[in-house]
Design a protein around this motif. Structure first.
Motif, PDB file in Angstrom:
ATOM      1  N   VAL A 169       7.334   4.720  -2.536  1.00 36.45           N
ATOM      2  CA  VAL A 169       7.537   3.982  -1.283  1.00 36.45           C
ATOM      3  C   VAL A 169       6.265   4.018  -0.456  1.00 36.45           C
ATOM      4  O   VAL A 169       5.768   2.990   0.014  1.00 36.45           O
ATOM      5  CB  VAL A 169       8.721   4.570  -0.479  1.00 36.45           C
ATOM      6  CG1 VAL A 169       8.813   3.944   0.901  1.00 36.45           C
ATOM      7  CG2 VAL A 169      10.031   4.392  -1.243  1.00 36.45           C
ATOM      8  N   TRP A 170       5.695   5.206  -0.283  1.00 34.06           N
ATOM      9  CA  TRP A 170       4.577   5.366   0.654  1.00 34.06           C
ATOM     10  C   TRP A 170       3.263   4.774   0.165  1.00 34.06           C
ATOM     11  O   TRP A 170       2.376   4.505   0.962  1.00 34.06           O
ATOM     12  CB  TRP A 170       4.398   6.841   1.015  1.00 34.06           C
ATOM     13  CG  TRP A 170       5.648   7.428   1.588  1.00 34.06           C
ATOM     14  CD1 TRP A 170       6.285   8.553   1.151  1.00 34.06           C
ATOM     15  CD2 TRP A 170       6.413   6.950   2.687  1.00 34.06           C
ATOM     16  NE1 TRP A 170       7.407   8.790   1.909  1.00 34.06           N
ATOM     17  CE2 TRP A 170       7.511   7.809   2.865  1.00 34.06           C
ATOM     18  CE3 TRP A 170       6.299   5.853   3.548  1.00 34.06           C
ATOM     19  CZ2 TRP A 170       8.479   7.630   3.854  1.00 34.06           C
ATOM     20  CZ3 TRP A 170       7.261   5.671   4.533  1.00 34.06           C
ATOM     21  CH2 TRP A 170       8.323   6.545   4.677  1.00 34.06           C
ATOM     22  N   GLU A 171       3.128   4.530  -1.135  1.00 37.61           N
ATOM     23  CA  GLU A 171       1.871   3.927  -1.599  1.00 37.61           C
ATOM     24  C   GLU A 171       1.793   2.444  -1.253  1.00 37.61           C
ATOM     25  O   GLU A 171       0.710   1.857  -1.262  1.00 37.61           O
ATOM     26  CB  GLU A 171       1.662   4.160  -3.093  1.00 37.61           C
ATOM     27  CG  GLU A 171       2.477   3.269  -3.993  1.00 37.61           C
ATOM     28  CD  GLU A 171       2.182   3.488  -5.465  1.00 37.61           C
ATOM     29  OE1 GLU A 171       2.673   2.687  -6.270  1.00 37.61           O
ATOM     30  OE2 GLU A 171       1.470   4.438  -5.819  1.00 37.61           O
ATOM     31  N   VAL A 172       2.940   1.820  -0.929  1.00 37.90           N
ATOM     32  CA  VAL A 172       2.940   0.393  -0.613  1.00 37.90           C
ATOM     33  C   VAL A 172       3.398   0.077   0.814  1.00 37.90           C
ATOM     34  O   VAL A 172       3.467  -1.085   1.209  1.00 37.90           O
ATOM     35  CB  VAL A 172       3.811  -0.411  -1.620  1.00 37.90           C
ATOM     36  CG1 VAL A 172       3.210  -0.337  -3.019  1.00 37.90           C
ATOM     37  CG2 VAL A 172       5.253   0.078  -1.611  1.00 37.90           C
ATOM     38  N   MET A 173       3.719   1.115   1.581  1.00 42.39           N
ATOM     39  CA  MET A 173       4.266   0.900   2.909  1.00 42.39           C
ATOM     40  C   MET A 173       3.790   1.977   3.872  1.00 42.39           C
ATOM     41  O   MET A 173       3.773   3.156   3.524  1.00 42.39           O
ATOM     42  CB  MET A 173       5.806   0.975   2.801  1.00 42.39           C
ATOM     43  CG  MET A 173       6.567   0.299   3.877  1.00 42.39           C
ATOM     44  SD  MET A 173       8.360   0.315   3.565  1.00 42.39           S
ATOM     45  CE  MET A 173       8.507  -0.234   1.883  1.00 42.39           C
ATOM     46  N   ARG A 174       3.390   1.575   5.072  1.00 43.26           N
ATOM     47  CA  ARG A 174       3.029   2.542   6.105  1.00 43.26           C
ATOM     48  C   ARG A 174       4.312   3.127   6.693  1.00 43.26           C
ATOM     49  O   ARG A 174       5.380   2.530   6.614  1.00 43.26           O
ATOM     50  CB  ARG A 174       2.190   1.866   7.196  1.00 43.26           C
ATOM     51  CG  ARG A 174       0.817   1.442   6.703  1.00 43.26           C
ATOM     52  CD  ARG A 174      -0.059   0.882   7.820  1.00 43.26           C
ATOM     53  NE  ARG A 174       0.612  -0.003   8.751  1.00 43.26           N
ATOM     54  CZ  ARG A 174       0.725  -1.327   8.609  1.00 43.26           C
ATOM     55  NH1 ARG A 174       0.214  -1.918   7.550  1.00 43.26           N
ATOM     56  NH2 ARG A 174       1.355  -2.049   9.518  1.00 43.26           N
ATOM     57  N   TYR A 175       4.200   4.289   7.325  1.00 41.12           N
ATOM     58  CA  TYR A 175       5.369   4.983   7.861  1.00 41.12           C
ATOM     59  C   TYR A 175       6.084   4.150   8.919  1.00 41.12           C
ATOM     60  O   TYR A 175       7.304   3.991   8.886  1.00 41.12           O
ATOM     61  CB  TYR A 175       4.985   6.344   8.446  1.00 41.12           C
ATOM     62  CG  TYR A 175       4.209   7.186   7.469  1.00 41.12           C
ATOM     63  CD1 TYR A 175       4.749   7.538   6.241  1.00 41.12           C
ATOM     64  CD2 TYR A 175       2.916   7.603   7.754  1.00 41.12           C
ATOM     65  CE1 TYR A 175       4.028   8.288   5.332  1.00 41.12           C
ATOM     66  CE2 TYR A 175       2.193   8.356   6.850  1.00 41.12           C
ATOM     67  CZ  TYR A 175       2.745   8.693   5.646  1.00 41.12           C
ATOM     68  OH  TYR A 175       2.042   9.426   4.748  1.00 41.12           O
TER      69      TYR A 175
END
Length: 141
Positions: free
Chosen positions: A94-100
């Motif tokens: 999730v985090w490799e393609v989306m900012r928090y």
């Protein structure tokens, strides 16, 4: 919790591939007042949303993507405040393609925690994440 992780790692890693690390991550919410996140090489991050905004990012072992011979146990404990909306526990997929904050904004309006987690996972797939995708959302009311 530390003793439980050490024992589980010892039992999992016997035999072929014993030196490779598979991740294991736990998120405990106690009486809706405190949460504890523990990661043993799983590559997860915990994001807390308060009043609709990203307030806290508990980074566990997620910066280390490659299997390694020795993992470090990371434990984070935080209080759940009255203005806490939800917690996202998600893998690097999730985090490799989306900012928090993007993730918080994407699911902020979704009241059902299961649907919110499915929405995050689906978005990560849409964005062609190359890593394993897993996600849990815990909502507070």
């Amino acid at each position: 919790m530390i003793k439980a992780y050490i024992n589980s790692r010892a039992n999992v890693h016997k035999g072929d591939g014993a030196n490779e690390v598979a991740g294991s991550t736990t998120l405990l919410v106690m009486n809706g007042k405190k949460f504890i996140a523990a990661d043993f090489g799983g590559g997860y991050k915990v994001v807390v949303c308060k009043d609709g905004l990203l307030q806290l990012k508990c980074v566990t072992n997620s910066e280390e993507h490659k299997p390694r011979k020795k993992s470090r146990l990371a434990i984070t404990a935080q209080n759940v405040e009255s203005d806490t909306n939800f917690i996202i526990l998600a893998s690097d997929g999730v985090w490799e393609v989306m900012r928090y904050q993007e993730a918080v904004d994407l699911i902020g309006h979704i009241e059902d925690a299961q649907k919110a987690a499915e929405c995050l996972a689906a978005e990560a797939l849409t964005r062609m994440s190359k890593a394993s995708i897993s996600c849990i959302v815990v909502r507070f009311h």
